[in-house]
Design an enzyme around this catalytic site. Sequence first.
Site, mmCIF file in Angstrom:
data_model
loop_
_atom_site.group_PDB
_atom_site.id
_atom_site.type_symbol
_atom_site.label_atom_id
_atom_site.label_comp_id
_atom_site.label_asym_id
_atom_site.label_seq_id
_atom_site.Cartn_x
_atom_site.Cartn_y
_atom_site.Cartn_z
ATOM 1 C CG HIS A 1 -41.837 66.682 -11.852
ATOM 2 N ND1 HIS A 1 -41.027 67.723 -12.180
ATOM 3 C CD2 HIS A 1 -42.917 66.780 -12.638
ATOM 4 C CE1 HIS A 1 -41.589 68.436 -13.134
ATOM 5 N NE2 HIS A 1 -42.740 67.885 -13.435
ATOM 6 N NE ARG B 1 -56.512 60.903 -11.019
ATOM 7 C CZ ARG B 1 -56.643 60.009 -10.035
ATOM 8 N NH1 ARG B 1 -55.812 58.989 -9.942
ATOM 9 N NH2 ARG B 1 -57.615 60.141 -9.143
ATOM 10 N NE ARG C 1 -59.446 62.214 -15.518
ATOM 11 C CZ ARG C 1 -59.260 62.462 -14.220
ATOM 12 N NH1 ARG C 1 -60.235 62.231 -13.359
ATOM 13 N NH2 ARG C 1 -58.115 62.912 -13.788
ATOM 14 C CD GLU D 1 -64.810 64.400 -11.860
ATOM 15 O OE1 GLU D 1 -64.029 63.998 -10.984
ATOM 16 O OE2 GLU D 1 -64.437 64.657 -13.017
ATOM 17 C CG ASN E 1 -60.609 61.328 -5.342
ATOM 18 O OD1 ASN E 1 -60.969 60.554 -4.471
ATOM 19 N ND2 ASN E 1 -59.648 61.044 -6.204
ATOM 20 C CG ASP E 2 -62.923 66.442 -8.337
ATOM 21 O OD1 ASP E 2 -62.445 67.342 -7.631
ATOM 22 O OD2 ASP E 2 -62.342 65.946 -9.313
ATOM 23 N NE ARG F 1 -58.999 66.090 -5.319
ATOM 24 C CZ ARG F 1 -59.124 65.412 -6.448
ATOM 25 N NH1 ARG F 1 -60.140 65.644 -7.257
ATOM 26 N NH2 ARG F 1 -58.258 64.483 -6.777
ATOM 27 C CB CYS G 1 -62.279 55.877 -10.827
ATOM 28 S SG CYS G 1 -62.920 57.461 -11.395
HETATM 29 C C1 PEP Z 1 -62.178 61.859 -8.609
HETATM 30 O O1 PEP Z 1 -62.469 63.056 -8.623
HETATM 31 O O2 PEP Z 1 -62.620 61.051 -7.769
HETATM 32 C C2 PEP Z 1 -61.235 61.310 -9.603
HETATM 33 C C3 PEP Z 1 -61.008 60.022 -9.689
HETATM 34 O O3 PEP Z 1 -60.576 62.196 -10.397
HETATM 35 P P1 PEP Z 1 -59.318 63.075 -9.909
HETATM 36 O O4 PEP Z 1 -58.887 62.543 -8.570
HETATM 37 O O5 PEP Z 1 -58.278 62.911 -10.961
HETATM 38 O O6 PEP Z 1 -59.896 64.440 -9.835
HETATM 39 MG MG MG Z 2 -61.987 64.257 -10.325
#
Ligand code: PEP
Ligand code: MG
Length: 594
Positions: free
Chosen positions: A194, A301, A337, A436, A459-460, A470, A507
């Site tokens: 938080h 998100r 999303r 992803e 990111n994923d 990650r 993203c």
């Molecule tokens: C990602 O995986 O790049 C993404 C934007 O989603 P999150 O970071 O919420 O997993």
């Molecule tokens: Mg992701």
Amino acid sequence: MASKSEEIHYGIPASPGVIIGVVKSLSFETKTVSREIIADTDEEIRTFRAAIDNVKRTLEKTADKIFQRLGPEFARIFEAQAMIADDQVWNSNVEKRIKEEKVCAEYIYLDEAGKVTKQLRNSNDSYLRERMLDIESVTSKLISRMKGEKRATFKGLKGATVVTAHYIHPGDILALSIKRNLGVATDIGGATSHVALMAKSLSVPAVLGLGDVTEKLSTGARVILDGYKGILIINPSPASRRRYREIKQWESQLKRQLGQLRLKPAVTKDKINIGILANIELPSEVPKVIASGASGIGLYRTEYLFLTGPEFPSFEEQYRIYSSILRKMGDRPVVIRTFDLGGDKFPGVARRKFELNPFLGWRAIRVCLDRPDIFKIQLKALLKASKYGNLSIMIPMISNYEELAQTQRILEECKAELRREKVRFKENIPLGIMLEVPSAVLIAEFLASRVEFFSIGTNDLIQYTMAVDRGNELLSNLYQSFHPSILNLIKMSVQAAHARDIKVSVCGEMAADPLGAVLLAGLGVDELSVSFQYVGLLKKVIRSIDFDTARNIVRKALRMKSEQEIITYVEKETKKRFPDLENIIAFMKRNSNG
Ligand code: PEP
Ligand code: MG
């Protein structure tokens, strides 16, 4: 007097920014609570009740204030704490023990809290760990009150200050955000806690999870807090101070420069438009998104709606939140999303069982398809809210064709139910998926035939392609955004999307890196979506490059064998071909390396 030597401590970068200043320690020493024997137990119980009442009322007032400023999802944190303070069973047990043992209330309360928090401390469940922090926070407030101490306040703080504490309460961050030039460093807390969310959303630089650092620090100590890299430097050397002063100067120059681009379009020198949108975690970020000049929201998100409460948000609650975001954004596109629960984001109520590899486990669309009861509430709330704005729905973590087909069947069921219920909604809401998982990219041409857009979650995608967690600091050098495999997967995604005439955005965090943005533009990505803090930066990048040159840089990079080779080449070419970006690259480079 001999000067103390510099110490560098690494924690979790929770909110960006740099503070060069002195420490204000909020550490509350519960260890100083001693087992005092009292003569008048009735008087002790009266004092205890008054203290409980005071703590409860203060928490309720804070909840109200936070409701106004940040919305209901944060207010819930304080409501939950007020409920802990008001727990009748707990409080009567404390009173019973005061009578029987003739010991002071604060000692007994702390003892009772210790029993509960001991069980929660080692839990794998982030929700339960947050509850433990709530109990500790209430206990600390109550003891302060009982001892007649004033909790450390921020009144009278002058100049650049780093507030340190074993754990800082989200309410304290709220109070801090009113002052300028303050940052936060704590021993515990993770990137999705938080406090981290609150700090980012309120632009308070923060480094969390520093271990036991606050024990070494007292008010007045000199420090530098680097919220970009997650570093706290104690007794910084003159060289470090000089370096960070320079960084701060760059930072403010850059902010001034970038602020001027707010109303300018993100268009390359050869007139190719690249949409710059914003990612949000909290509805309260919407005004900042609009002020940043982003052309829309590229990723909301929604799973963060869960993280502050023990229950799934109701249909009504979700409908209210989605419609309010859509209304505020007007005609601008808003990509919402569906829940990406799982991995490191799981509320206690939803967890099915302990998983050894949660990132490879019951996550995102897999959870939603297993729990259509939850999924349908969200989809119906989104559909009903659609009439208020320009909504697109996006599905995370698709890894095969059937998942998409099944999602679409459920969506159609939701539409049919709403029609029967005579609830109006837009018929043609674009549906997109996140790319992803490498398996989805490899069948992107088939997936493209069923959706209106792709959004690449780097990111994923990086974690699943490189087999690198990650969130694991130990492997950060293996988490390679510019690895040839990643560039090739992005290239395949773009080709599959454009062959079907659908848009593709990125993203993930790679989009917020200037060199990443040059590559993504050159790879033909149509849109980039980043946190609102980076919108100006990306406009600057896009307005400084030309698409043809970026495409040529990418062509050559795609033939290289390693990330290091690609980074060196892209950096050199970018500086040479797009000289306007030289300063920005220097600034960001220092924030990501060495
Ligand atoms: C990602 O995986 O790049 C993404 C934007 O989603 P999150 O970071 O919420 O997993
Ligand atoms: Mg992701």
